[in-house]
Design an enzyme around this catalytic site. Structure first.
Site, PDB file in Angstrom:
ATOM      1  N   GLU A 256      42.510  42.861  23.241  1.00 19.76           N
ATOM      2  CA  GLU A 256      41.462  43.940  24.282  1.00 19.76           C
ATOM      3  C   GLU A 256      42.443  43.467  25.519  1.00 19.76           C
ATOM      4  O   GLU A 256      42.355  41.862  25.484  1.00 19.76           O
ATOM      5  CB  GLU A 256      40.407  43.308  24.639  1.00 19.76           C
ATOM      6  CG  GLU A 256      39.419  44.174  25.308  1.00 19.76           C
ATOM      7  CD  GLU A 256      38.967  43.411  26.322  1.00 19.76           C
ATOM      8  OE1 GLU A 256      39.450  43.297  27.194  1.00 19.76           O
ATOM      9  OE2 GLU A 256      37.988  42.734  25.746  1.00 19.76           O
ATOM     10  N   CYS A 295      36.437  43.036  32.249  1.00 21.09           N
ATOM     11  CA  CYS A 295      36.900  43.895  31.169  1.00 21.09           C
ATOM     12  C   CYS A 295      36.096  45.079  31.242  1.00 21.09           C
ATOM     13  O   CYS A 295      37.487  45.964  31.224  1.00 21.09           O
ATOM     14  CB  CYS A 295      37.828  43.441  30.166  1.00 21.09           C
ATOM     15  SG  CYS A 295      36.167  43.329  29.013  1.00 21.09           S
TER      16      CYS A 295
END
Length: 520
Positions: A256, A295
């Site tokens: 990720e 994020c």
């Protein structure tokens, strides 16, 4: 000053040398020392595979779910301590700490409850039998088997608690032992949670290990059937993919990485409309929560050209109300960036974006509360604008991991969707509208390039979990630049920690396999 010992091979071990120093990002106080130098990683990893893995698999799915429930209860008793560590080591206000700490405990408890619905069995069923011969004499049955290696979890600095347990919970439920490598700058909270988990004596020996400090040698100690789950930059992920253990030996990677996420205001949402107000509230929340160090935070805000100025004024007015500084002061709503290195990186990224942008809200003019700007890594929010978004490529490519977002006008909805896709793969996009057709088309246009499409109509605005809030019921991850990984999503999260195998044989024999029916 604390020493963050490593837990490996069933023992607490101090690393050699001076190591790295963790600091309070507001006061600069030295808080802890972390070093992994001199550890016998190969032996520690072998202990996890042989002892932790075997013991976890012996429990079965229901036994492991009960284990997670007991672990969640044990960690809950230390919640106040975790909040204090987050304030001191991450510089977060209490509401921001809750996103990390309470989110971690909720996710752990969620997987305990979800796992309790799984029936026993060494394997999980994957689909129905498929005939391979006439008269149903020979067939194939796909099954999912827990990996017999270990899962190395390399986590980012922004979520030391949630980042640990959103990976660890499905791994442990699957029967796979884990080795945690938290980001050094904020490792204290993750380390303390591991220490409390070990002290609770809920997990079998070898099921949970932690390595603090440097990452040297971690990948070298992996075996071909091990797993690597990584959260961090795309550049680091590229280096990991090139390591021989991944490139040659086939270690499975879940990554990720970078994400330039978008929020899109529907063409029907004029200033004053509920959808317009929803976008403004969410944009401000995503810019400021955890000082933009998420994020999933909104980096690009796309609005109809006719509403560009009104949106800029509405967001700027709310940002002006945000107090920034020392989180120990009750009037402060936004704390610090986690370290001096992170502060410098965000300042550099902001300077790059400003080169082609208008400044719609100048965070540099905001005075800090109870914080020395020469020492504290506090930074007020910024809103930039790009009146000609097609001539501003950096807005679509540069992820400034802090309290910064860029407002972009669009000509029509096709232009908005095209700009969202210029992020080259993102974790999440949100759309704000009272037009069902627009919301449905946004999902169809952007689902292939985003891990999550968040649709906020007026009735959803009263209950939605937030653009940037990752819930364990939904998948977390994204294609392309976002890393191509998939985490969470209910029982889907278990897929990474299992191997699919086709077992072939006589149908009656196959029905005797020790399987747990697949329910996802």
């Amino acid at each position: 000053m604390h020493t963050l010992s490593n837990y490996l091979g069933g023992r607490w071990l101090d690393g050699q040398g001076a190591g790295a120093t963790l600091r309070d990002p507001v006061t600069g106080e030295a808080l802890a020392r972390a070093s992994s130098a001199g550890l016998d990683l190969a032996a520690g990893f072998d202990h996890a595979r042989r002892h932790g893995g075997a013991a976890l698999r012996a429990l079965g799915y229901a036994g492991r779910a009960a284990m997670l429930a007991r672990l969640a209860e044990a960690l809950q008793t230390h919640r106040d301590k975790y909040y204090d560590i987050a304030l001191r080591n991450s510089g977060t206000v209490r509401n921001d700490s809750a996103v990390d700490i309470d989110g971690a405990l909720y996710t752990l408890g969620y997987y305990a409850r979800l796992g309790a619905t799984l029936e026993g069995g060494a394997l999980r069923l994957d689909g129905e039998q498929a005939a391979l011969a006439k008269n149903d004499a020979y067939a194939s049955q796909h099954v999912l088997a827990p990996v017999r290696g270990l899962a190395l979890l390399i986590n980012a600095f922004n979520f030391p608690a949630w980042g640990l347990w959103e990976k660890a919970a499905p791994a442990l439920l699957s029967g796979v032992p884990i080795v945690l490598k938290p980001a050094t700058a904020t490792a204290w909270l993750a380390h303390e949670m591991v220490r409390d988990a070990i002290a609770a004596d809920v997990l079998p020996p070898g099921a949970l290990s932690v390595v603090c400090g440097g990452a040297d040698g971690l990948l070298d100690a992996l075996h071909p059937l091990d797993l690597l789950s990584f959260t961090g930059s795309a550049d680091t992920a590229a280096r990991l993919r090139a390591h021989p253990r991944l490139a040659h030996d086939g270690v499975r990677l879940n990554a990720e990485t970078d994400s330039v996420n978008s929020a899109i205001l529907g063409p029907d949402a004029a200033p004053g409309a509920p959808a317009f107000d929803s976008l403004v509230r969410e944009a401000v929340r995503e810019i400021t929560v955890k000082s933009g160090q998420k994020c999933t935070a909104i980096r690009r805000i796309m609005v109809p050209s006719a509403h560009y100025q009104a949106t800029a004024e509405a967001i700027a007015a709310r940002l002006e109300e945000v107090t920034v500084g020392n989180p120990r002061n009750e009037s402060v709503r936004m704390g610090a960036l986690v370290s001096r290195a992170q502060f410098d990186a965000v300042q550099a990224g902001l300077a790059g974006l400003r080169a082609d942008s208008d400044v719609l809200f100048d965070g540099g003019s905001v005075a800090l509360v109870d914080a020395d700007p020469a020492v504290a890594t506090c930074m007020a929010p910024w809103l930039l604008g790009a009146p000609d978004p097609d001539a501003h490529p950096s807005a679509h490519h540069t992820e400034v991991f802090g309290p910064v977002a860029t407002l972009l006008p669009y000509r029509d909805v096709d232009h908005a969707w095209d700009m969202a896709r210029r992020g080259q793969g993102s974790l999440v996009v949100s759309a704000y509208s009272d037009d069902t057709g627009f919301l449905a088309r946004t999902a169809a246009e952007l689902a292939d390039s985003h891990g999550r499409v968040h649709l906020v109509s007026p009735e959803a605005a009263r209950a939605h979990t937030g653009h940037g809030n990752v819930m364990p019921q939904s998948m977390h991850g994204g294609p392309g630049r976002a890393g191509g990984g998939e985490e969470l999503g209910g029982l889907r999260a278990l897929g990474f920690y299992h191997r699919r195998c086709a077992v072939q044989g006589a149908p009656g024999r196959l029905r005797a396999l020790d399987v747990s029916p697949r329910t996802d």
